[in-house]
Design a protein around this motif. Structure first.
Motif, PDB file in Angstrom:
ATOM      1  N   THR A  89       0.831  -1.211   0.000  1.00  0.00           N
ATOM      2  CA  THR A  89       0.000   0.000   0.000  1.00  0.00           C
ATOM      3  C   THR A  89       0.862   1.256   0.000  1.00  0.00           C
ATOM      4  N   MET A  90       1.922   1.232   0.784  1.00  0.00           N
ATOM      5  CA  MET A  90       2.800   2.403   0.855  1.00  0.00           C
ATOM      6  C   MET A  90       3.513   2.619  -0.481  1.00  0.00           C
ATOM      7  N   ARG A  91       3.909   1.538  -1.136  1.00  0.00           N
ATOM      8  CA  ARG A  91       4.555   1.682  -2.446  1.00  0.00           C
ATOM      9  C   ARG A  91       3.579   2.254  -3.480  1.00  0.00           C
ATOM     10  N   ILE A  92       2.341   1.798  -3.426  1.00  0.00           N
ATOM     11  CA  ILE A  92       1.325   2.332  -4.346  1.00  0.00           C
ATOM     12  C   ILE A  92       1.118   3.820  -4.082  1.00  0.00           C
ATOM     13  N   LEU A  93       1.062   4.205  -2.818  1.00  0.00           N
ATOM     14  CA  LEU A  93       0.901   5.621  -2.470  1.00  0.00           C
ATOM     15  C   LEU A  93       2.104   6.446  -2.938  1.00  0.00           C
ATOM     16  N   LEU A  94       3.301   5.889  -2.831  1.00  0.00           N
ATOM     17  CA  LEU A  94       4.493   6.609  -3.287  1.00  0.00           C
ATOM     18  C   LEU A  94       4.463   6.813  -4.804  1.00  0.00           C
ATOM     19  N   VAL A  95       4.027   5.795  -5.537  1.00  0.00           N
ATOM     20  CA  VAL A  95       3.906   5.932  -6.990  1.00  0.00           C
ATOM     21  C   VAL A  95       2.833   6.973  -7.316  1.00  0.00           C
ATOM     22  N   ALA A  96       1.711   6.905  -6.604  1.00  0.00           N
ATOM     23  CA  ALA A  96       0.635   7.881  -6.822  1.00  0.00           C
ATOM     24  C   ALA A  96       1.109   9.294  -6.509  1.00  0.00           C
ATOM     25  N   ALA A  97       1.914   9.437  -5.459  1.00  0.00           N
ATOM     26  CA  ALA A  97       2.438  10.752  -5.105  1.00  0.00           C
ATOM     27  C   ALA A  97       3.361  11.274  -6.203  1.00  0.00           C
ATOM     28  N   ALA A  98       4.219  10.397  -6.733  1.00  0.00           N
ATOM     29  CA  ALA A  98       5.137  10.817  -7.796  1.00  0.00           C
ATOM     30  C   ALA A  98       4.362  11.229  -9.048  1.00  0.00           C
ATOM     31  N   VAL A  99       3.367  10.425  -9.417  1.00  0.00           N
ATOM     32  CA  VAL A  99       2.547  10.753 -10.598  1.00  0.00           C
ATOM     33  C   VAL A  99       1.808  12.065 -10.370  1.00  0.00           C
ATOM     34  N   SER A 100       1.225  12.214  -9.187  1.00  0.00           N
ATOM     35  CA  SER A 100       0.483  13.435  -8.871  1.00  0.00           C
ATOM     36  C   SER A 100       1.404  14.655  -8.883  1.00  0.00           C
ATOM     37  N   LEU A 101       2.602  14.475  -8.393  1.00  0.00           N
ATOM     38  CA  LEU A 101       3.568  15.566  -8.365  1.00  0.00           C
ATOM     39  C   LEU A 101       3.942  15.993  -9.787  1.00  0.00           C
ATOM     40  N   VAL A 102       4.214  15.034 -10.642  1.00  0.00           N
ATOM     41  CA  VAL A 102       4.597  15.345 -12.024  1.00  0.00           C
ATOM     42  C   VAL A 102       3.420  15.965 -12.789  1.00  0.00           C
ATOM     43  N   VAL A 103       2.258  15.312 -12.720  1.00  0.00           N
ATOM     44  CA  VAL A 103       1.081  15.814 -13.452  1.00  0.00           C
ATOM     45  C   VAL A 103       0.658  17.172 -12.914  1.00  0.00           C
ATOM     46  N   GLY A 104       0.654  17.314 -11.611  1.00  0.00           N
ATOM     47  CA  GLY A 104       0.251  18.591 -11.005  1.00  0.00           C
ATOM     48  C   GLY A 104       1.186  19.719 -11.380  1.00  0.00           C
ATOM     49  N   THR A 105       2.474  19.433 -11.419  1.00  0.00           N
ATOM     50  CA  THR A 105       3.449  20.460 -11.787  1.00  0.00           C
ATOM     51  C   THR A 105       3.309  20.843 -13.258  1.00  0.00           C
ATOM     52  N   LEU A 106       3.012  19.868 -14.101  1.00  0.00           N
ATOM     53  CA  LEU A 106       2.833  20.162 -15.525  1.00  0.00           C
ATOM     54  C   LEU A 106       1.569  20.988 -15.782  1.00  0.00           C
ATOM     55  N   GLU A 107       0.505  20.719 -15.015  1.00  0.00           N
ATOM     56  CA  GLU A 107      -0.756  21.441 -15.194  1.00  0.00           C
ATOM     57  C   GLU A 107      -0.698  22.846 -14.603  1.00  0.00           C
ATOM     58  N   ASP A 108      -0.160  22.949 -13.406  1.00  0.00           N
ATOM     59  CA  ASP A 108      -0.095  24.249 -12.735  1.00  0.00           C
ATOM     60  C   ASP A 108       1.301  24.371 -12.114  1.00  0.00           C
ATOM     61  N   ASN A 109       2.118  25.195 -12.716  1.00  0.00           N
ATOM     62  CA  ASN A 109       3.515  25.296 -12.333  1.00  0.00           C
ATOM     63  C   ASN A 109       3.697  25.815 -10.908  1.00  0.00           C
ATOM     64  N   LYS A 110       2.771  26.625 -10.407  1.00  0.00           N
ATOM     65  CA  LYS A 110       2.951  27.232  -9.087  1.00  0.00           C
ATOM     66  C   LYS A 110       2.394  26.375  -7.953  1.00  0.00           C
ATOM     67  N   LEU A 111       1.185  25.818  -8.092  1.00  0.00           N
ATOM     68  CA  LEU A 111       0.558  25.104  -6.982  1.00  0.00           C
ATOM     69  C   LEU A 111       0.264  23.635  -7.283  1.00  0.00           C
ATOM     70  N   GLY A 112       0.605  23.145  -8.430  1.00  0.00           N
ATOM     71  CA  GLY A 112       0.293  21.778  -8.819  1.00  0.00           C
ATOM     72  C   GLY A 112       1.046  20.717  -8.023  1.00  0.00           C
ATOM     73  N   TRP A 113       2.135  21.079  -7.438  1.00  0.00           N
ATOM     74  CA  TRP A 113       2.962  20.144  -6.677  1.00  0.00           C
ATOM     75  C   TRP A 113       2.391  19.817  -5.302  1.00  0.00           C
ATOM     76  N   ILE A 114       1.443  20.606  -4.812  1.00  0.00           N
ATOM     77  CA  ILE A 114       0.966  20.490  -3.432  1.00  0.00           C
ATOM     78  C   ILE A 114       0.327  19.124  -3.162  1.00  0.00           C
ATOM     79  N   GLU A 115      -0.523  18.647  -4.050  1.00  0.00           N
ATOM     80  CA  GLU A 115      -1.210  17.373  -3.821  1.00  0.00           C
ATOM     81  C   GLU A 115      -0.207  16.210  -3.749  1.00  0.00           C
ATOM     82  N   GLY A 116       0.731  16.165  -4.679  1.00  0.00           N
ATOM     83  CA  GLY A 116       1.757  15.117  -4.662  1.00  0.00           C
ATOM     84  C   GLY A 116       2.617  15.184  -3.415  1.00  0.00           C
ATOM     85  N   PHE A 117       2.998  16.407  -3.040  1.00  0.00           N
ATOM     86  CA  PHE A 117       3.797  16.597  -1.833  1.00  0.00           C
ATOM     87  C   PHE A 117       3.024  16.151  -0.594  1.00  0.00           C
TER      88      PHE A 117
END
Length: 183
Positions: A85-113
């Motif tokens: 479960t923790m590994r899945i969450l880490l992958v989800a966090a990485a994906v969310s961080l990348v996608v969020g940063t690409l969509e919104d350069n200023k605040l998109g990283w917050i969800e992944g972080f």
């Protein structure tokens, strides 16, 4: 009697071969080889501190060597990467961080972080609990394993801690006693 001979006798007895004991003079012969007596135990001269220390150095102590406890970092690693479960969450966090940063350069990283932070907090709490429980279990186990036994030394029954039993001691067993031996 040499240590190698005693180990050979011990191995043969563990395999069920009692003939080797008879060849060495039986129980009395074994006791003589260990500078002990089946009726009096270790002699008075054999129970002075230096002689007991020499026996412990030659034959070892009556204590099982424990495996070293896991370090906090090892427990943290297991809590964060050992669980699916923790590994899945880490992958989800990485994906969310990348996608969020690409969509919104200023605040998109917050969800992944936030997901990374949650995984870190859970892993820290789990590792801390495991670390504390391991230490408590070790202390409890040490207390449980430390008990007194009666041995014959110099012809007299004396009560000693199980860890102080040495090769050549004659342990006096009574009903419901625990056997104080590793072999």
């Amino acid at each position: 009697m040499a240590l190698a001979s005693l180990l050979d006798i011990n191995r043969a007895l563990e395999d069920g071969d009692t003939s080797v004991l008879a060849l060495s003079g039986g129980v009395e012969g074994l006791a003589d080889a260990l500078a002990s007596s089946t009726s009096a135990g270790l002699s008075s001269s054999a129970v002075v501190d230096d002689a007991l220390l020499a026996r412990r150095e030659m034959y070892g102590t009556n204590k099982i060597e424990e495996e070293p406890a896991a370090s906090f970092f090892a427990l943290f690693w297991e809590a964060s990467y050992g669980d699916l479960t923790m590994r899945i969450l880490l992958v989800a966090a990485a994906v969310s961080l990348v996608v969020g940063t690409l969509e919104d350069n200023k605040l998109g990283w917050i969800e992944g972080f936030a997901i990374f932070l949650a995984v870190f907090i859970v892993a820290m709490v789990t590792a801390t609990n495991d670390y504390i429980q391991e230490r408590q279990f070790k202390k409890l186990n040490d207390v449980k394993q430390s008990f007194s036994v009666k041995v014959l030394r110099g012809g007299e029954e004396v009560s000693i801690l199980v860890f102080d039993v040495v090769v050549g001691d004659v342990v006096v067993l009574e009903r419901d006693d625990a056997v104080a031996s590793l072999g």
